[in-house]
Design a protein around this motif. Structure first.
Motif, PDB file in Angstrom:
ATOM      1  N   PHE A   1       0.860  -1.187   0.000  1.00  0.00           N
ATOM      2  CA  PHE A   1       0.000   0.000   0.000  1.00  0.00           C
ATOM      3  C   PHE A   1       0.894   1.233   0.000  1.00  0.00           C
ATOM      4  O   PHE A   1       2.080   1.158   0.322  1.00  0.00           O
ATOM      5  CB  PHE A   1      -0.963  -0.004   1.196  1.00  0.00           C
ATOM      6  N   THR A   2       0.320   2.365  -0.396  1.00  0.00           N
ATOM      7  CA  THR A   2       1.106   3.604  -0.438  1.00  0.00           C
ATOM      8  C   THR A   2       1.028   4.305   0.909  1.00  0.00           C
ATOM      9  O   THR A   2      -0.053   4.429   1.485  1.00  0.00           O
ATOM     10  CB  THR A   2       0.541   4.544  -1.530  1.00  0.00           C
TER      11      THR A   2
ATOM     12  N   ASP B   1      12.477   8.654   9.696  1.00  0.00           N
ATOM     13  CA  ASP B   1      11.568   7.499   9.812  1.00  0.00           C
ATOM     14  C   ASP B   1      10.990   7.124   8.449  1.00  0.00           C
ATOM     15  O   ASP B   1      10.758   5.951   8.169  1.00  0.00           O
ATOM     16  CB  ASP B   1      10.443   7.806  10.812  1.00  0.00           C
ATOM     17  N   CYS B   2      10.744   8.131   7.603  1.00  0.00           N
ATOM     18  CA  CYS B   2      10.268   7.832   6.235  1.00  0.00           C
ATOM     19  C   CYS B   2      11.331   7.025   5.485  1.00  0.00           C
ATOM     20  O   CYS B   2      11.013   6.074   4.771  1.00  0.00           O
ATOM     21  CB  CYS B   2       9.955   9.115   5.476  1.00  0.00           C
ATOM     22  N   ARG B   3      12.605   7.435   5.660  1.00  0.00           N
ATOM     23  CA  ARG B   3      13.689   6.695   4.996  1.00  0.00           C
ATOM     24  C   ARG B   3      13.724   5.253   5.494  1.00  0.00           C
ATOM     25  O   ARG B   3      13.909   4.319   4.724  1.00  0.00           O
ATOM     26  CB  ARG B   3      15.044   7.357   5.245  1.00  0.00           C
ATOM     27  N   ARG B   4      13.550   5.074   6.785  1.00  0.00           N
ATOM     28  CA  ARG B   4      13.551   3.710   7.339  1.00  0.00           C
ATOM     29  C   ARG B   4      12.365   2.924   6.785  1.00  0.00           C
ATOM     30  O   ARG B   4      12.477   1.737   6.481  1.00  0.00           O
ATOM     31  CB  ARG B   4      13.494   3.756   8.870  1.00  0.00           C
ATOM     32  N   TYR B   5      11.233   3.593   6.652  1.00  0.00           N
ATOM     33  CA  TYR B   5      10.040   2.931   6.100  1.00  0.00           C
ATOM     34  C   TYR B   5      10.336   2.435   4.674  1.00  0.00           C
ATOM     35  O   TYR B   5      10.042   1.296   4.323  1.00  0.00           O
ATOM     36  CB  TYR B   5       8.843   3.895   6.095  1.00  0.00           C
ATOM     37  N   VAL B   6      10.958   3.306   3.881  1.00  0.00           N
ATOM     38  CA  VAL B   6      11.312   2.941   2.502  1.00  0.00           C
ATOM     39  C   VAL B   6      12.292   1.774   2.525  1.00  0.00           C
ATOM     40  O   VAL B   6      12.175   0.814   1.746  1.00  0.00           O
ATOM     41  CB  VAL B   6      11.931   4.155   1.763  1.00  0.00           C
ATOM     42  N   GLY B   7      13.264   1.829   3.454  1.00  0.00           N
ATOM     43  CA  GLY B   7      14.271   0.757   3.566  1.00  0.00           C
ATOM     44  C   GLY B   7      13.626  -0.587   3.877  1.00  0.00           C
ATOM     45  O   GLY B   7      14.006  -1.613   3.310  1.00  0.00           O
ATOM     46  N   ILE B   8      12.652  -0.593   4.753  1.00  0.00           N
ATOM     47  CA  ILE B   8      12.033  -1.865   5.161  1.00  0.00           C
ATOM     48  C   ILE B   8      11.061  -2.380   4.098  1.00  0.00           C
ATOM     49  O   ILE B   8      11.029  -3.561   3.780  1.00  0.00           O
ATOM     50  CB  ILE B   8      11.280  -1.691   6.516  1.00  0.00           C
TER      51      ILE B   8
ATOM     52  N   GLY C   1      10.636  -1.120   0.780  1.00  0.00           N
ATOM     53  CA  GLY C   1      11.002  -0.997  -0.624  1.00  0.00           C
ATOM     54  C   GLY C   1      10.010  -0.159  -1.414  1.00  0.00           C
ATOM     55  O   GLY C   1      10.059  -0.112  -2.644  1.00  0.00           O
ATOM     56  N   ARG C   2       9.085   0.487  -0.716  1.00  0.00           N
ATOM     57  CA  ARG C   2       8.084   1.321  -1.401  1.00  0.00           C
ATOM     58  C   ARG C   2       8.434   2.794  -1.257  1.00  0.00           C
ATOM     59  O   ARG C   2       8.997   3.214  -0.253  1.00  0.00           O
ATOM     60  CB  ARG C   2       6.697   1.102  -0.757  1.00  0.00           C
ATOM     61  N   ARG C   3       8.048   3.574  -2.236  1.00  0.00           N
ATOM     62  CA  ARG C   3       8.215   5.025  -2.112  1.00  0.00           C
ATOM     63  C   ARG C   3       7.216   5.589  -1.118  1.00  0.00           C
ATOM     64  O   ARG C   3       6.158   4.998  -0.907  1.00  0.00           O
ATOM     65  CB  ARG C   3       7.894   5.702  -3.437  1.00  0.00           C
ATOM     66  N   VAL C   4       7.538   6.754  -0.588  1.00  0.00           N
ATOM     67  CA  VAL C   4       6.579   7.447   0.276  1.00  0.00           C
ATOM     68  C   VAL C   4       6.093   8.651  -0.516  1.00  0.00           C
ATOM     69  O   VAL C   4       6.874   9.259  -1.249  1.00  0.00           O
ATOM     70  CB  VAL C   4       7.288   7.921   1.572  1.00  0.00           C
ATOM     71  N   SER C   5       4.815   8.986  -0.408  1.00  0.00           N
ATOM     72  CA  SER C   5       4.406  10.232  -1.048  1.00  0.00           C
ATOM     73  C   SER C   5       4.121  11.257   0.045  1.00  0.00           C
ATOM     74  O   SER C   5       3.871  10.900   1.193  1.00  0.00           O
ATOM     75  CB  SER C   5       3.214  10.013  -1.972  1.00  0.00           C
ATOM     76  N   PHE C   6       4.213  12.528  -0.321  1.00  0.00           N
ATOM     77  CA  PHE C   6       4.036  13.586   0.669  1.00  0.00           C
ATOM     78  C   PHE C   6       2.846  14.461   0.293  1.00  0.00           C
ATOM     79  O   PHE C   6       2.661  14.790  -0.873  1.00  0.00           O
ATOM     80  CB  PHE C   6       5.308  14.443   0.756  1.00  0.00           C
ATOM     81  N   GLU C   7       2.074  14.799   1.319  1.00  0.00           N
ATOM     82  CA  GLU C   7       0.940  15.690   1.086  1.00  0.00           C
ATOM     83  C   GLU C   7       1.290  17.070   1.631  1.00  0.00           C
ATOM     84  O   GLU C   7       1.954  17.198   2.660  1.00  0.00           O
ATOM     85  CB  GLU C   7      -0.297  15.169   1.802  1.00  0.00           C
TER      86      GLU C   7
END
Ligand code: SAH
Ligand code: SF4
Length: 359
Positions: free
Chosen positions: A219-220, A251-258, A260-266
């Motif tokens: 999920f995104t 924490d966003c970087r860690r989320y991406v690391g775990i 493998g998904r991109r994060v989007s920003f609002e």
């Protein structure tokens, strides 16, 4: 014996539930079909089951006000000219929550609530004005998608956790609901978005728990940033003082690391406050190194505050400044602006009307 509502259970759990009630596992499979495919609103409506068993179940609900299936009731409906449909749903304990169906070419997005109210108190948000009543249970989240499917007579293709509440304060129920939407309603995880304003120490845990619970985290994740600097962010989001921007981005970087998904920003655009070209430049600098997508949200006015909607020129200039710096960016179209569009507004207006009527 499992004595929670059936909505939210997968097929094997429903089979187990049926056998625990002295029925065959086949009855559990029938229940699955009637709850998810046919949308039965209460156990009495599942006419494929024997009348005697239905009567017995109806006489012994999981809680006095809740039918076994666990559906909410529709309290109010508001349909905008563009078809955007906002529903006010009532829970068994008498609370109300909002859910919105947003039709677009070939898709139907459901904007679901994860809590009744929200404790985060963001200044521009109608939901934040009333504080938190409680978090929603799995059946109350999945129920919202079923209501939109029924009212709009169309299969939802996308689900966004952008309604009332902060999903990361209710992440176990949110993950379980995502599991149900995918396993039992046949949705794809990639078509689901979880939006958060940021709660300290929860993002890496969400990533880890998503892998454990869902097997993958596809999920995104959308992070509500809203400002390129810590002081301005704290001005808009009171809880941000306990979560510095650098820590949130780490924490966003860690989320991406775990995952493998991109994060989007609002990024909500508030006229004259955070929509200046130099703030776009600062935002681009902040997001350097992220393979991210920025979603710009022009502010929807709420009654309680006098923030301004940004002018179309400002929105275009902000977008262009990000694009020049190679940041993928989109502007959220204002849907249903004629009908209490900002999230939490239908509920607040209804509550205010009811208070007036009672006084
Ligand atoms: N609590 C989560 C998800 C729910 S809010 C979060 O904050 O991310 C979903 C989105 O609606 C957020 O990006 C929020 O900034 C936006 N929003 C809230 N109030 C708004 C308003 N008045 N106008 C436009 N967007 C708004
Ligand atoms: Fe809560 Fe999101 Fe509204 Fe902030 S914007 S008060 S986190 S629902």
């Amino acid at each position: 014996m499992i004595d929670r509502p059936l909505l939210g259970m997968h097929r094997p759990e429903l089979e187990q539930w049926a056998t625990a009630h002295g029925q065959s596992a086949f009855r559990g499979r029938q229940l699955h079909d009637w709850i998810y495919a046919k949308g039965a609103r209460n156990i009495a409506a599942v006419t494929v089951l024997s009348k005697a068993w239905r009567d017995q179940l109806a006489a012994q609900p999981p809680t006095p006000a809740l039918d076994w299936i666990g559906r909410s009731t529709e309290l109010r409906r508001s349909v905008a000219r563009d078809g955007t449909t906002k529903l006010l749903l009532g829970t068994a304990d008498g609370l109300s929550l909002e859910t919105v169906g947003i039709p677009a070419e070939g898709r139907l997005t459901v904007c679901v609530s994860s809590q009744v109210g929200c404790p985060m108190g963001c200044r521009f948000c109608a939901t934040g004005k009333g504080g938190l009543q409680r978090s929603l249970a799995v059946h109350e989240i999945v129920d919202q998608v079923l209501w939109v499917r029924e009212v709009m007579d169309q299969r939802p293709t996308h689900v966004v956790f952008m309604g009332m509440g902060e999903p990361l304060l209710n992440s176990e129920a949110v993950l379980e609901a995502i599991d149900c939407l995918c396993t039992d309603l046949g949705m794809a995880q990639r078509q689901i978005t979880v939006s958060t304003v940021g709660v300290p120490k929860t993002l890496p845990t969400l990533a880890q728990r998503a892998l454990e619970r869902l097997g993958r985290a596809q999920f995104t994740l959308a992070v509500s940033l809203h400002a390129p600097s810590q002081p301005l962010r704290e001005q808009l989001i009171p809880t941000a003082h306990a979560y510095p921007l650098e820590a949130l981005l780490e924490d966003c970087r860690r989320y991406v690391g775990i995952t493998g998904r991109r994060v989007s920003f609002e990024y909500i655009l508030l006229g004259g406050l955070n929509d200046l070209p130099q703030q776009a430049v600062a935002l681009a600098q902040l997001l350097r190194g992220f393979q991210s997508h920025v979603n710009l949200i022009p502010y929807n006015p709420i009654e309680e505050e006098d923030f301004q909607r940004p002018t179309p020129e400002r929105v275009a200039a902000f977008k262009a400044a990000l694009e020049q710096r190679h940041i993928a960016v989109s502007v959220r179209a204002s849907r249903g602006l004629d009908q209490d569009a900002a999230c939490g507004q239908l509920r607040r207006r209804t509550a205010q009307r009811d208070e007036l009527a009672a006084s």
